[in-house]
Design a protein around this motif. Structure first.
Motif, PDB file in Angstrom:
ATOM      1  N   ASP A  39      59.458  32.442  81.065  1.00 54.61           N
ATOM      2  CA  ASP A  39      60.170  32.474  79.786  1.00 54.61           C
ATOM      3  C   ASP A  39      59.764  33.760  79.072  1.00 54.61           C
ATOM      4  O   ASP A  39      58.603  33.937  78.694  1.00 54.61           O
ATOM      5  CB  ASP A  39      59.780  31.253  78.953  1.00 54.61           C
ATOM      6  CG  ASP A  39      60.536  31.172  77.635  1.00 54.61           C
ATOM      7  OD1 ASP A  39      60.980  32.224  77.126  1.00 54.61           O
ATOM      8  OD2 ASP A  39      60.670  30.066  77.093  1.00 54.61           O
ATOM      9  N   THR A  40      60.706  34.685  78.904  1.00 56.76           N
ATOM     10  CA  THR A  40      60.359  35.993  78.347  1.00 56.76           C
ATOM     11  C   THR A  40      59.843  35.898  76.915  1.00 56.76           C
ATOM     12  O   THR A  40      59.016  36.708  76.490  1.00 56.76           O
ATOM     13  CB  THR A  40      61.578  36.935  78.383  1.00 56.76           C
ATOM     14  OG1 THR A  40      62.629  36.394  77.578  1.00 56.76           O
ATOM     15  CG2 THR A  40      62.066  37.120  79.813  1.00 56.76           C
ATOM     16  N   HIS A  41      60.323  34.901  76.152  1.00 54.86           N
ATOM     17  CA  HIS A  41      59.910  34.777  74.758  1.00 54.86           C
ATOM     18  C   HIS A  41      58.520  34.164  74.627  1.00 54.86           C
ATOM     19  O   HIS A  41      57.817  34.415  73.640  1.00 54.86           O
ATOM     20  CB  HIS A  41      60.927  33.940  73.978  1.00 54.86           C
ATOM     21  CG  HIS A  41      62.308  34.534  73.988  1.00 54.86           C
ATOM     22  ND1 HIS A  41      62.661  35.619  73.228  1.00 54.86           N
ATOM     23  CD2 HIS A  41      63.419  34.198  74.705  1.00 54.86           C
ATOM     24  CE1 HIS A  41      63.932  35.929  73.452  1.00 54.86           C
ATOM     25  NE2 HIS A  41      64.414  35.082  74.338  1.00 54.86           N
ATOM     26  N   ILE A 165      59.212  42.120  81.933  1.00 51.67           N
ATOM     27  CA  ILE A 165      59.440  40.933  81.105  1.00 51.67           C
ATOM     28  C   ILE A 165      59.673  41.341  79.652  1.00 51.67           C
ATOM     29  O   ILE A 165      60.577  40.835  78.973  1.00 51.67           O
ATOM     30  CB  ILE A 165      58.257  39.959  81.227  1.00 51.67           C
ATOM     31  CG1 ILE A 165      58.183  39.395  82.650  1.00 51.67           C
ATOM     32  CG2 ILE A 165      58.384  38.825  80.216  1.00 51.67           C
ATOM     33  CD1 ILE A 165      56.940  38.578  82.926  1.00 51.67           C
ATOM     34  N   GLU A 166      58.873  42.295  79.162  1.00 49.05           N
ATOM     35  CA  GLU A 166      59.035  42.760  77.787  1.00 49.05           C
ATOM     36  C   GLU A 166      60.364  43.499  77.594  1.00 49.05           C
ATOM     37  O   GLU A 166      61.078  43.277  76.604  1.00 49.05           O
ATOM     38  CB  GLU A 166      57.864  43.671  77.415  1.00 49.05           C
ATOM     39  CG  GLU A 166      56.509  42.957  77.412  1.00 49.05           C
ATOM     40  CD  GLU A 166      55.360  43.919  77.210  1.00 49.05           C
ATOM     41  OE1 GLU A 166      55.604  45.154  77.182  1.00 49.05           O
ATOM     42  OE2 GLU A 166      54.214  43.453  77.078  1.00 49.05           O
ATOM     43  N   LEU A 167      60.695  44.373  78.537  1.00 53.42           N
ATOM     44  CA  LEU A 167      61.933  45.145  78.423  1.00 53.42           C
ATOM     45  C   LEU A 167      63.173  44.261  78.540  1.00 53.42           C
ATOM     46  O   LEU A 167      64.167  44.458  77.818  1.00 53.42           O
ATOM     47  CB  LEU A 167      61.963  46.228  79.510  1.00 53.42           C
ATOM     48  CG  LEU A 167      60.944  47.359  79.346  1.00 53.42           C
ATOM     49  CD1 LEU A 167      60.865  48.184  80.630  1.00 53.42           C
ATOM     50  CD2 LEU A 167      61.309  48.246  78.167  1.00 53.42           C
ATOM     51  N   LEU A 168      63.122  43.289  79.439  1.00 45.81           N
ATOM     52  CA  LEU A 168      64.262  42.389  79.602  1.00 45.81           C
ATOM     53  C   LEU A 168      64.421  41.477  78.394  1.00 45.81           C
ATOM     54  O   LEU A 168      65.544  41.132  78.014  1.00 45.81           O
ATOM     55  CB  LEU A 168      64.079  41.563  80.880  1.00 45.81           C
ATOM     56  CG  LEU A 168      64.164  42.378  82.178  1.00 45.81           C
ATOM     57  CD1 LEU A 168      63.705  41.536  83.368  1.00 45.81           C
ATOM     58  CD2 LEU A 168      65.577  42.885  82.410  1.00 45.81           C
ATOM     59  N   ARG A 169      63.319  41.091  77.793  1.00 43.99           N
ATOM     60  CA  ARG A 169      63.394  40.300  76.561  1.00 43.99           C
ATOM     61  C   ARG A 169      64.127  41.076  75.478  1.00 43.99           C
ATOM     62  O   ARG A 169      64.947  40.517  74.741  1.00 43.99           O
ATOM     63  CB  ARG A 169      61.982  39.929  76.109  1.00 43.99           C
ATOM     64  CG  ARG A 169      61.923  39.140  74.801  1.00 43.99           C
ATOM     65  CD  ARG A 169      60.500  38.677  74.527  1.00 43.99           C
ATOM     66  NE  ARG A 169      59.593  39.800  74.448  1.00 43.99           N
ATOM     67  CZ  ARG A 169      58.302  39.745  74.803  1.00 43.99           C
ATOM     68  NH1 ARG A 169      57.785  38.637  75.295  1.00 43.99           N
ATOM     69  NH2 ARG A 169      57.529  40.806  74.676  1.00 43.99           N
TER      70      ARG A 169
END
Length: 258
Positions: A39-41, A165-169
């Motif tokens: 879960d990216t968030h 993960i951070e960039l896709l979020r």
């Protein structure tokens, strides 16, 4: 289609939600493994439990590494050539394997909606990349390729995943599917003597199939695990299903007619 040609049906990676439908059609089910979904968030590099990943990220950042996300359709010929160079270095002459999670090749016309997270060193040279494909019907992507130059520092892959993960979020992606861990439950929670015997056999095969190592790598990012199954028609036909799956995955060579 299969019935008119005398073929048998099997499916790999089936989720629990659709198992009743497959069973209604008369197919049998067998546990296959677990898919790691982040879960990216909820993902964070804070806390003691994830300190090893955080240390890898900090070490690579201090060495001048950075990461950027690109739409595959945006990449020019020079950038594609760099990705292919990295991929060749990683494979080191070996054939591509693992097509259940990865696509058969990077350079395809229908990959325009996929995403690439590229990691560059202090000189701006691409040293590793991740390739993600969109998941139909929801804001999620699935990891297709995970490549790095063999001469890069340890921890580059962890760095790339954390940054991805951070960039896709930031791009509005809610979930990232990492890798599929085959028979993870049998290795880490066997029940009964038979499963214990199977677990020992799987650990013995880890040097070639990387079953246990892939699970431990996925677990670093604290994903949720979604169980996946293989569905098939007849018990006696299950070995043929396994053989066909190994051929499709590139894990076994497919012999010619001779």
């Amino acid at each position: 289609f299969a019935e008119t040609r005398g073929l048998r049906i099997a499916a790999l990676g089936v989720g629990e939600r659709l198992l009743p439908l497959w069973r209604q059609l008369g197919l049998r089910t067998l546990y296959l493994g677990d898919e790691a979904i982040v879960d990216t968030h909820a993902f964070s590099l804070e806390g003691r439990a994830i300190r090893k990943v955080r240390q890898s990220v900090s070490r690579l950042e201090n060495a001048g590494y950075s990461a950027e996300v690109h739409g595959f359709a945006e990449l020019d010929e020079q950038q594609l050539a760099e990705l292919e160079r990295v991929s060749r270095s990683w494979r080191d002459g070996n054939a591509e394997r693992g097509f259940a999670m990865s696509l058969d090749t990077l350079r395809r016309e229908d990959h325009g909606d996929s995403l690439v997270v590229a990691g560059t060193d202090a000189e701006g040279r691409v040293q590793g990349f991740l390739h993600f494909v969109p998941t139909f019907g929801r804001s999620a992507v699935s990891l297709s390729l995970m490549r790095r130059d063999r001469d890069t520092p340890n921890g580059l892959t962890e760095f790339l995943i954390a940054k991805a993960i951070e960039l896709l979020r930031e791009r509005g992606v809610d979930e990232v599917s990492l890798n599929f861990s085959v028979f993870a439950r049998l290795i880490h929670g066997p029940r009964g003597r038979l499963q214990c015997v199977l677990a020992r056999g799987l650990l013995a095969a880890d040097s070639y199939f990387q079953i246990e190592r892939l699970y431990r790598f996925n677990a670093k990012f604290f994903p949720r695990w979604e169980t996946r199954y293989v569905v098939y028609e007849r018990r006696l036909g299950l070995p043929r299903v396994g053989l066909a799956a190994m051929w499709a995955e590139g894990q076994l060579p497919k012999l010619g007619r001779r």
